[in-house]
Design a protein around this motif. Structure first.
Motif, short mmCIF file in Angstrom:
data_model
loop_
_atom_site.label_atom_id
_atom_site.label_comp_id
_atom_site.label_asym_id
_atom_site.label_seq_id
_atom_site.Cartn_x
_atom_site.Cartn_y
_atom_site.Cartn_z
N TYR A 178 -17.05 -1.53 -1.90
CA TYR A 178 -15.68 -1.71 -1.44
C TYR A 178 -14.87 -2.62 -2.36
CZ TYR A 178 -18.84 -5.15 0.44
OH TYR A 178 -19.85 -6.05 0.58
N LYS A 179 -15.44 -2.99 -3.52
CA LYS A 179 -14.71 -3.87 -4.43
C LYS A 179 -13.83 -3.04 -5.35
CE LYS A 179 -18.22 -6.13 -6.16
NZ LYS A 179 -18.93 -7.18 -6.93
N TYR B 153 -3.92 5.61 0.33
CA TYR B 153 -5.37 5.51 0.28
C TYR B 153 -5.85 6.94 0.12
CZ TYR B 153 -10.16 5.01 2.05
OH TYR B 153 -11.52 5.04 2.19
N HIS C 122 -10.72 -7.39 10.40
CA HIS C 122 -11.52 -6.75 9.36
C HIS C 122 -12.73 -7.57 8.99
CE1 HIS C 122 -8.14 -3.97 7.63
NE2 HIS C 122 -8.76 -3.44 8.67
N ALA D 278 -6.83 -10.38 0.50
CA ALA D 278 -6.84 -9.01 1.02
C ALA D 278 -7.94 -8.87 2.05
CB ALA D 278 -7.04 -8.00 -0.10
N THR D 279 -7.83 -7.86 2.90
CA THR D 279 -8.86 -7.58 3.89
C THR D 279 -9.14 -6.09 3.93
OG1 THR D 279 -7.45 -7.14 5.81
CG2 THR D 279 -7.90 -9.45 5.31
N SER D 280 -10.32 -5.75 4.41
CA SER D 280 -10.64 -4.35 4.63
C SER D 280 -11.74 -4.25 5.68
CB SER D 280 -11.10 -3.66 3.34
OG SER D 280 -12.40 -4.09 2.96
N TYR E 129 -11.04 -10.89 0.83
CA TYR E 129 -11.13 -11.03 -0.62
C TYR E 129 -10.11 -12.05 -1.11
CZ TYR E 129 -12.70 -6.13 0.12
OH TYR E 129 -13.30 -4.99 0.57
N GLU F 67 -9.82 1.04 3.26
CA GLU F 67 -8.58 0.66 2.60
C GLU F 67 -8.37 -0.86 2.66
OE1 GLU F 67 -5.30 2.61 4.37
OE2 GLU F 67 -3.84 1.97 2.86
N GLN F 68 -7.93 -1.43 1.52
CA GLN F 68 -7.62 -2.86 1.46
C GLN F 68 -6.14 -3.09 1.71
OE1 GLN F 68 -9.06 -5.31 -1.75
NE2 GLN F 68 -11.03 -4.21 -1.83
N HIS G 185 -15.54 -12.47 -2.45
CA HIS G 185 -15.22 -11.89 -1.16
C HIS G 185 -16.27 -12.28 -0.15
CE1 HIS G 185 -18.11 -8.80 -2.50
NE2 HIS G 185 -18.26 -8.50 -1.22
N ASN H 262 0.84 -1.20 0.00
CA ASN H 262 0.00 0.00 0.00
C ASN H 262 0.87 1.25 0.00
OD1 ASN H 262 -1.76 -2.15 0.78
ND2 ASN H 262 -3.18 -0.62 1.59
#
Lengths: 108, 111
Positions: A94-95, A48, B29, B92-94, B33, B99-100, B48, A45
């Motif tokens: 959120y995808k 964001y 979280h 992945a997580t969120s 995904y 934010e992922q 997901h 990351n």
């Protein structure tokens, strides 16, 4: 679905140079992220940034949501900056939808 | 440190032999995904979980399934791997609309 276009597709830099990567998207978004994929495949990351400007060391990013674009600025590039940079956006949920990426090569 | 962990990092399987990939998270979280990334391509979302609710992407092959036994763990099952399933698989997580964060990935080879 939402379209995400990244430019340029490939970028070759001499160490120490500055550069800007661009991400255009076709609809309004709630989430926008910039990632750096390292040589081992992990997505790191970077930012964001659904709107506004952020800075982290030699990297900074700006998203202008009303104009549907984001930019990633790399200053004083280093060889460790090499890799693929992805922009990813989420419109109403959120995808994330990913752009095709910009492959950056920094030469010593 | 809070993180997303994937095991194994490298997996070799034979054509048609079922395989399971594992993902765990310490971020607590809601959303987990699974993405597939083939060489020189962007990650592609397979499915997901939002808490216990499973959401499959329309174009995800039936050969791919997932389980989330609790908040921390999520598994990707490939029932009959084909040569075309060789790829990097990213978990992945969120939080909600947030934010992922990605794990290091599992690189799958199908022989």
């Amino acid at each position: 679905g939402i379209q995400v276009e990244q430019s340029p597709p490939d970028l070759i830099l001499q160490e120490g140079a500055n550069s800007t990567l661009r991400c255009n998207f076709s609809d309004s978004v709630n989430n926008l992220q910039w990632f750096h994929q390292n040589p081992w495949g992990q997505l790191i990351n970077l930012f964001y940034i659904p709107s506004g400007t952020k800075q982290n060391g030699r990297l900074s990013a700006t998203t202008v949501a009303t104009e549907r674009y984001s930019s990633l600025y790399i200053s004083s590039s280093q060889t460790t900056d090499s890799g693929v940079y992805f922009c990813a956006v989420a419109p109403n949920d959120y995808k994330l939808s990913f752009g095709a990426g910009t492959t950056v090569t920094v030469r010593a | 440190d809070a993180m997303v962990i994937q095991n194994p990092r490298y997996q070799v399987t034979q054509f048609g032999k079922p395989v399971t990939l594992s993902c765990s998270q310490t971020l607590n979280h809601n959303v987990m995904y699974w993405y597939q990334q083939k060489s020189s391509q962007a990650p592609k979302l397979l499915f997901h979980y939002y808490d216990k609710d499973f959401n499959n992407e329309a174009d995800t092959p039936d050969n791919f399934q997932s389980r989330r036994p609790n908040t921390s763990f999520c598994f990707l099952d490939i029932r009959s791997p084909g040569l075309g399933d060789a790829a990097m698989y990213l978990c992945a997580t969120s939080g909600k609309r947030d934010e992922q964060f990605f794990g290091p990935g599992t690189r799958l080879t199908v022989l």
